[in-house]
Scaffold this active site. Structure first.
Site, PDB file in Angstrom:
ATOM      1  N   GLU A   1      -3.837   7.333  -4.064  1.00  0.00           N
ATOM      2  CA  GLU A   1      -3.599   6.077  -3.397  1.00  0.00           C
ATOM      3  C   GLU A   1      -3.452   5.126  -4.359  1.00  0.00           C
ATOM      4  O   GLU A   1      -3.876   5.032  -5.446  1.00  0.00           O
ATOM      5  CB  GLU A   1      -4.984   5.705  -2.679  1.00  0.00           C
TER       6      GLU A   1
ATOM      7  N   TYR B   1       0.883  -1.255  -0.030  1.00  0.00           N
ATOM      8  CA  TYR B   1      -0.009   0.037  -0.152  1.00  0.00           C
ATOM      9  C   TYR B   1       0.979   1.408   0.019  1.00  0.00           C
ATOM     10  O   TYR B   1       1.797   1.296   0.889  1.00  0.00           O
ATOM     11  CB  TYR B   1      -0.953  -0.032   1.273  1.00  0.00           C
TER      12      TYR B   1
END
Ligand code: GDP
Ligand code: MN
Length: 385
Positions: free
Chosen positions: A196, A108
């Protein structure tokens, strides 16, 4: 302003960040053609302004163009409901057809403007993928947060710190550092408020690829980016919020049943708090703004009444630049135009021309209760809810 995954990936690619090859399709046959052109295993990905697609059937890995066509046919024209959408979901009008990548690890990587450090914070975790929310909830120690100094920018040592934090090997650290530098450059240059990459994939041959991407741009800066402006997709937004923005009204839809009309954002929030404390759930936030005329006031009330959940409307106005008589005339105008939308109103009006405003309302045939204090307003509205 939110961007779709395929739009975000176009921008990533411009900044030298590796993304899988892909094509956007609006019909099942375009999806089949795209799958054929890419060859081999492809991923069919619903393009919606919401995350959580993987767990909601919006991501399908398929082996043939025929299967891509079928997956696209099932998605296109339907609504995708994920944990981030309302119960009605959001419409799928595009699918992204991407070459399948061989995933060894899912990391991530995110960047966000953080109010407490007054700058960009990089968020990174070894445990990326579709369950990142659970990781953040249950094992927050697995999430690394690195604040970036706005003057110095992302520094070399921070890039390495993040790369090692992601558990990357010596040989991957350099490419990860370059990727981070490019990402930060992109974030600043596009006036992003959130970015993101989840997952940032380590492929089986050890390279880094952005397999998913989400970028939000600061609404107040979008005007500086003509190319990004053109990426807006109103089909993904609440239709009432789109209408409100076109009329320059600050409106956010919520899921209660008390419509709120207030002038001033601070007063609007305070009013919602008072209503909530009295047990009435606000259906929206609405700030009419300073220089509203009758027409804009009428538009605001019509917007609020267009939400079918609304049982009653709470108006709290402090007449200043917006005079109370003008507001009252706007309310009467809105109801006379759309009688069938009318719902009872509780009105508190103070300030410039409040006497005249109240007279206009009481002598109209609107279902209004005029109150003096915010306390009385809260009591009256909680009865109606
Ligand atoms: P999200 O659920 O909306 O965040 O959608 P993502 O684009 O992140 O996709 C969800 C998951 O699908 C990823 O975490 C991967 O596990 C899987 N996925 C996405 N692309 C590929 C691919 O090219 N190959 C394989 N095998 N899996 C993929
Ligand atoms: Mn994702």
């Amino acid at each position: 302003m939110k961007l779709h995954e395929f739009q975000s990936k176009e921008i990533l690619s411009e900044y030298g960040i590796p993304v899988p090859l892909g094509k956007v399709a609006r019909t099942p046959s375009q999806a089949a053609t795209a799958a054929f052109d890419l060859g081999g295993t492809v991923v069919v990905k619903a393009q919606v302004h919401a995350g959580g697609r993987g767990n909601a059937g919006g991501i399908k890995v398929v082996k043939t163009p025929g299967a891509a066509e079928e997956a696209a046919a099932a998605m296109l024209g339907s609504n995708l409901i994920t944990f981030q959408t309302g119960p009605e979901g959001v419409p799928i009008e595009n699918v992204l057809i991407e070459e399948g990548i061989e995933i060894a690890e899912e990391l991530y990587l995110g960047m966000v403007i953080d109010g407490s450090t007054k700058g960009v914070v990089v968020i990174a975790s070894k445990s990326g993928g579709v369950n990142i929310e659970e990781v953040a909830e249950n094992s927050p120690e697995k999430i690394l947060q690195i604040p970036i100094d706005p003057v110095l920018g992302l520094q070399g040592f921070q890039g390495r710190q993040i790369a090692y934090g992601l558990g990357l090997s010596q040989s991957q650290v350099r490419s990860a550092s370059i990727l981070l530098e490019n990402l930060y450059r992109l974030f600043i240059a596009t006036d992003a408020s959130l970015l993101e990459i989840n997952p940032l994939v380590v492929t089986t041959d050890g390279t880094l690829v952005a397999a998913d991407a989400k970028i939000n741009i600061d609404d107040d800066a979008v005007y500086r980016h003509k190319n990004i402006q053109e990426m807006a997709d109103p089909s993904q937004e609440d239709p009432l919020e789109v209408q409100a923005r076109e009329s320059d009204i600050n409106y956010v839809k919520l899921d209660g049943n008390i419509g709120c009309i207030v002038n001033g954002a601070g007063l609007a929030m305070a009013t919602m708090d008072v209503a909530s404390a009295a047990g009435a759930a606000p259906a929206n936030f609405l700030d009419i703004g300073g220089g509203a005329d009758e027409e804009k006031v009428a538009k605001a009330l019509t917007l609020v009444l267009s939400d079918l959940n609304v049982k009653a409307v709470l108006v709290n106005l402090f007449g200043g630049i917006l005079r109370c008589d003008i507001a009252a005339r706007g309310f009467v105008m809105a109801v006379e135009r759309n009688r069938e939308l009318e719902r009872p109103m509780v009105v508190r009006m103070l300030g410039t021309n409040s006497e005249e405003g109240r007279k206009i309302l009481t002598s109209s045939n609107l279902k209004v209760t005029i109150v003096e204090t915010l306390d009385e307003a809260a009591k009256a509205i909680s009865k109606l809810s």
